[in-house]
Design an enzyme around this catalytic site. Structure first.
Site, PDB file in Angstrom:
ATOM      1  N   CYS A 127     -29.880  96.183 -32.092  1.00 44.13           N
ATOM      2  CA  CYS A 127     -28.731  96.475 -31.230  1.00 44.13           C
ATOM      3  C   CYS A 127     -29.279  96.758 -29.833  1.00 44.13           C
ATOM      4  O   CYS A 127     -30.003  97.752 -29.646  1.00 44.13           O
ATOM      5  CB  CYS A 127     -27.958  97.676 -31.761  1.00 44.13           C
ATOM      6  SG  CYS A 127     -26.583  98.160 -30.704  1.00 44.13           S
TER       7      CYS A 127
ATOM      8  N   HIS B 238     -27.050  85.115 -33.417  1.00 43.29           N
ATOM      9  CA  HIS B 238     -26.003  84.861 -32.411  1.00 43.29           C
ATOM     10  C   HIS B 238     -25.662  83.381 -32.338  1.00 43.29           C
ATOM     11  O   HIS B 238     -26.564  82.544 -32.461  1.00 43.29           O
ATOM     12  CB  HIS B 238     -26.477  85.337 -31.031  1.00 43.29           C
ATOM     13  CG  HIS B 238     -26.568  86.826 -30.923  1.00 43.29           C
ATOM     14  ND1 HIS B 238     -25.550  87.604 -30.432  1.00 43.29           N
ATOM     15  CD2 HIS B 238     -27.555  87.686 -31.293  1.00 43.29           C
ATOM     16  CE1 HIS B 238     -25.913  88.880 -30.485  1.00 43.29           C
ATOM     17  NE2 HIS B 238     -27.118  88.957 -31.012  1.00 43.29           N
TER      18      HIS B 238
ATOM     19  N   GLU C 242     -18.406  90.663 -32.154  1.00 43.72           N
ATOM     20  CA  GLU C 242     -19.619  91.056 -32.885  1.00 43.72           C
ATOM     21  C   GLU C 242     -19.448  91.010 -34.405  1.00 43.72           C
ATOM     22  O   GLU C 242     -18.386  91.357 -34.939  1.00 43.72           O
ATOM     23  CB  GLU C 242     -20.035  92.491 -32.502  1.00 43.72           C
ATOM     24  CG  GLU C 242     -20.636  92.622 -31.132  1.00 43.72           C
ATOM     25  CD  GLU C 242     -21.405  93.923 -30.972  1.00 43.72           C
ATOM     26  OE1 GLU C 242     -21.890  94.459 -31.998  1.00 43.72           O
ATOM     27  OE2 GLU C 242     -21.501  94.411 -29.840  1.00 43.72           O
TER      28      GLU C 242
ATOM     29  N   CYS D  28     -22.356  93.640 -25.395  1.00 43.13           N
ATOM     30  CA  CYS D  28     -23.282  93.396 -26.511  1.00 43.13           C
ATOM     31  C   CYS D  28     -24.634  93.040 -25.903  1.00 43.13           C
ATOM     32  O   CYS D  28     -24.770  91.990 -25.257  1.00 43.13           O
ATOM     33  CB  CYS D  28     -22.760  92.252 -27.391  1.00 43.13           C
ATOM     34  SG  CYS D  28     -23.841  91.850 -28.782  1.00 43.13           S
TER      35      CYS D  28
ATOM     36  N   GLY E  16     -26.295  90.140 -27.510  1.00 45.33           N
ATOM     37  CA  GLY E  16     -25.436  88.994 -27.156  1.00 45.33           C
ATOM     38  C   GLY E  16     -25.713  88.500 -25.753  1.00 45.33           C
ATOM     39  O   GLY E  16     -25.753  87.291 -25.488  1.00 45.33           O
TER      40      GLY E  16
HETATM   41  N1  LIG Z   1     -23.004  93.562 -34.331  1.00 44.36           N
HETATM   42  C1  LIG Z   1     -24.460  93.303 -34.236  1.00 44.36           C
HETATM   43  C2  LIG Z   1     -25.237  94.635 -34.091  1.00 44.36           C
HETATM   44  C3  LIG Z   1     -24.950  95.350 -32.774  1.00 44.36           C
HETATM   45  C4  LIG Z   1     -25.338  94.502 -31.585  1.00 44.36           C
HETATM   46  C5  LIG Z   1     -24.776  94.932 -30.232  1.00 44.36           C
HETATM   47  N2  LIG Z   1     -23.922  96.084 -30.224  1.00 44.36           N
HETATM   48  C6  LIG Z   1     -25.868  94.980 -29.171  1.00 44.36           C
HETATM   49  O1  LIG Z   1     -25.744  95.741 -28.198  1.00 44.36           O
HETATM   50  O2  LIG Z   1     -26.828  94.180 -29.297  1.00 44.36           O
HETATM   51  C7  LIG Z   1     -24.930  92.549 -35.497  1.00 44.36           C
HETATM   52  O3  LIG Z   1     -24.248  92.666 -36.533  1.00 44.36           O
HETATM   53  O4  LIG Z   1     -25.960  91.873 -35.403  1.00 44.36           O
END
Ligand SMILES: N[C@H](CCC[C@H](N)C(=O)O)C(=O)O
Length: 303
Positions: A75, A174, A223, A232, A235
């Site tokens: 994250c 991603h 997400e 994100c 992201g």
């Molecule tokens: N939902 C993402 C995890 C959190 C990523 C995001 N909140 C960031 O800042 O990178 C996943 O399932 O891979």
């Protein structure tokens, strides 16, 4: 059992952060969902758990749980809050810090400005690393990137549209597409069709990027396990990596999100993210009482 927690956010992507170093914390999907619940719990996109490392070179281990209870590999926005938390809670004054995540080590450096820079670790672009089944899909090369055309179908099986996706693994998976206008793109309708598409064995984070110029993009991300967030970090890294590989972006790139701005550098292999980390408040919660208080009807897992 009483847990101390700290509520934080990185560009509006919000977190409940827990110290599992001073006293061990047993996190479960049910507990994560309860803490993240926007009405019955504290409310957040992800829970971050700081623990002692198992990797000899790491200062801490950093675990991430989505609001649907799923534990995930990385994250980005959370990593900036993690290092701020470690320093504010006086778990360590070391800076930069090395954190152990699912696929290795990341290095985090808190800058005098209060922003945090993170070397994001291993990045891969092959579909298999994301658990993406490309059999029978049309693909095309753009620059050095390979894009796949994914037909999207609604519940009744009718094909709504096909989207061209770049695949990037920043430890977490991603799928990024370029759109003309991110504000008018139906991210909340298309995002879930990609996030839970059966061809993504591990589900996927769905990124929608609008290219403003060669060093500026506007990004929304639906997400995995959390829905659309205000920002994100992984992201943003995935979108910049895809854009540089497609030859439509030049590093460094400023990434506008609904929650604020991030700066991403990409040299073709390594990604570095810089952005804010904010502590909102700290509190205590009786985790067993919280879990018991949430009606079963509101805690079903995401499909
Ligand atoms: N939902 C993402 C995890 C959190 C990523 C995001 N909140 C960031 O800042 O990178 C996943 O399932 O891979």
């Amino acid at each position: 059992m009483i847990w101390n927690f700290t509520k934080m956010h990185g560009a509006g992507n919000d977190f409940v952060v827990l110290d599992g170093v001073r006293s061990p914390i047993e996190m479960t999907p049910q507990r994560a969902r309860a803490l993240a619940h926007r009405q019955f719990g504290i409310g957040c996109d992800q829970i971050l758990l700081v623990e002692n490392p198992s990797h000899p070179e790491a200062d801490f281990r950093y675990r991430i749980f989505n609001s649907d209870g799923s534990e995930v590999e990385h994250c980005g926005n959370g990593s900036r809050c993690f290092v701020r938390f470690v320093h504010e809670q006086k778990l360590s004054s070391r800076n930069p810090l090395k954190a152990e995540i699912a696929t290795g080590l990341i290095t985090l450096n808190e800058l005098p400005s209060g922003d945090v820079t993170v070397d994001m670790g291993q990045t891969r672009f092959d579909p298999t690393s994301l658990g993406f089944d490309v059999a029978g899909l049309t693909s095309k090369t753009d620059g050095i990137d390979t894009l796949y055309e994914l037909p999207l179908t609604t519940q009744d099986g009718s094909v709504t549209k096909a989207v061209w996706l770049s695949l990037v693994q920043i430890s977490n998976p991603h799928a990024v597409q370029v759109v003309v206008d991110v504000d008018t793109t139906p991210v909340r309708q298309i995002g879930p069709l990609i996030e839970s598409h059966p061809r993504f064995a591990k589900r996927v984070n769905a990124g929608f990027m609008q290219v403003i110029d060669r060093q500026t993009i506007y990004l929304r991300v639906y997400e995995r396990g959390a829905g659309e967030t205000l920002a994100c970090g992984t992201g943003a890294c995935a979108a910049v990596a895809a854009g540089v590989r497609r030859g439509i972006l030049d590093s460094p790139v400023k990434v506008r999100t609904h929650g604020g701005w991030l700066t991403i550098e990409f040299d073709g292999a390594q990604l570095r993210m810089t952005g804010p980390a904010t502590t909102v408040y700290s509190g205590q919660i009786d985790i067993d009482k919280l879990v018991a208080s949430i009606p079963a009807s509101t805690t079903q897992e995401k499909p």
